[in-house]
Motif scaffolding. Structure first.
Motif, PDB file in Angstrom:
ATOM      1  N   THR A 205       0.255  -1.119  -0.336  1.00 32.22           N
ATOM      2  CA  THR A 205      -0.547   0.336  -0.018  1.00 32.22           C
ATOM      3  C   THR A 205       0.254   0.784   0.078  1.00 32.22           C
ATOM      4  O   THR A 205       0.422   2.226  -0.502  1.00 32.22           O
ATOM      5  CB  THR A 205      -0.475  -0.402   1.076  1.00 32.22           C
ATOM      6  N   SER A 206       2.246   0.596   0.638  1.00 28.32           N
ATOM      7  CA  SER A 206       2.826   2.697   0.742  1.00 28.32           C
ATOM      8  C   SER A 206       3.392   2.601  -0.025  1.00 28.32           C
ATOM      9  O   SER A 206       3.923   4.029  -1.577  1.00 28.32           O
ATOM     10  CB  SER A 206       4.076   2.421   2.066  1.00 28.32           C
ATOM     11  N   ILE A 207       3.582   1.216  -1.104  1.00 35.65           N
ATOM     12  CA  ILE A 207       4.204   1.636  -2.709  1.00 35.65           C
ATOM     13  C   ILE A 207       3.320   2.490  -3.999  1.00 35.65           C
ATOM     14  O   ILE A 207       3.689   3.127  -4.422  1.00 35.65           O
ATOM     15  CB  ILE A 207       4.710   0.028  -3.398  1.00 35.65           C
ATOM     16  N   ILE A 208       2.369   2.395  -3.144  1.00 34.84           N
ATOM     17  CA  ILE A 208       0.924   2.405  -4.938  1.00 34.84           C
ATOM     18  C   ILE A 208       0.545   3.582  -4.355  1.00 34.84           C
ATOM     19  O   ILE A 208       0.854   4.996  -5.004  1.00 34.84           O
ATOM     20  CB  ILE A 208      -0.116   1.623  -4.626  1.00 34.84           C
ATOM     21  N   TYR A 209       0.867   4.482  -2.799  1.00 30.02           N
ATOM     22  CA  TYR A 209      -0.085   5.813  -2.136  1.00 30.02           C
ATOM     23  C   TYR A 209       1.551   6.473  -2.685  1.00 30.02           C
ATOM     24  O   TYR A 209       1.380   7.740  -3.443  1.00 30.02           O
ATOM     25  CB  TYR A 209       0.431   5.687  -1.283  1.00 30.02           C
ATOM     26  N   SER A 210       2.464   5.959  -2.688  1.00 26.42           N
ATOM     27  CA  SER A 210       4.181   6.616  -3.291  1.00 26.42           C
ATOM     28  C   SER A 210       4.168   7.031  -4.931  1.00 26.42           C
ATOM     29  O   SER A 210       4.567   8.160  -5.302  1.00 26.42           O
ATOM     30  CB  SER A 210       5.146   6.079  -2.635  1.00 26.42           C
ATOM     31  N   LEU A 211       4.047   5.813  -5.071  1.00 27.00           N
ATOM     32  CA  LEU A 211       3.669   6.306  -6.481  1.00 27.00           C
ATOM     33  C   LEU A 211       2.503   7.188  -7.185  1.00 27.00           C
ATOM     34  O   LEU A 211       2.871   7.944  -8.149  1.00 27.00           O
ATOM     35  CB  LEU A 211       3.852   5.120  -7.450  1.00 27.00           C
TER      36      LEU A 211
END
Length: 93
Positions: free
Chosen positions: A87-93
């Motif tokens: 989730t943190s990767i998706i939100y960061s991108l």
């Protein structure tokens, strides 16, 4: 002149993305949000155990997360930490 500003803006955008991923990973490993991540994990487990959507499973966050994490479970072990990392990767991108 405009090219110089594009380079500067791109530099700050990349810094923002990479720092968001780094801080998200640290948060995922060292400080968990057990309530929300377990709620997501329990719906994924219920779906994989052939319970019916909208009848047996209460979908607070919608169908997308269930289908996405069920698909990813074929490649990655899904647990509380991995849900937070992804989730943190998706939100960061």
């Amino acid at each position: 002149m405009i090219r110089k500003y594009e380079v500067i803006i791109n530099f700050f955008v990349y810094i923002l993305i990479f720092s968001s991923i780094y801080l998200g990973f640290n948060h995922s490993v060292y400080s968990q949000d057990y309530h929300h991540n377990f709620f997501i994990l329990s719906t994924i487990i219920d779906y994989q155990n052939n319970l019916k959507l909208y009848e047996d499973i209460f979908l607070q966050y919608g169908l997308g997360q269930i289908f996405f994490f069920s698909f990813l479970s074929n490649f990655v072990k899904i647990n509380l930490v991995s849900i937070s990392l992804i989730t943190s990767i998706i939100y960061s991108l």
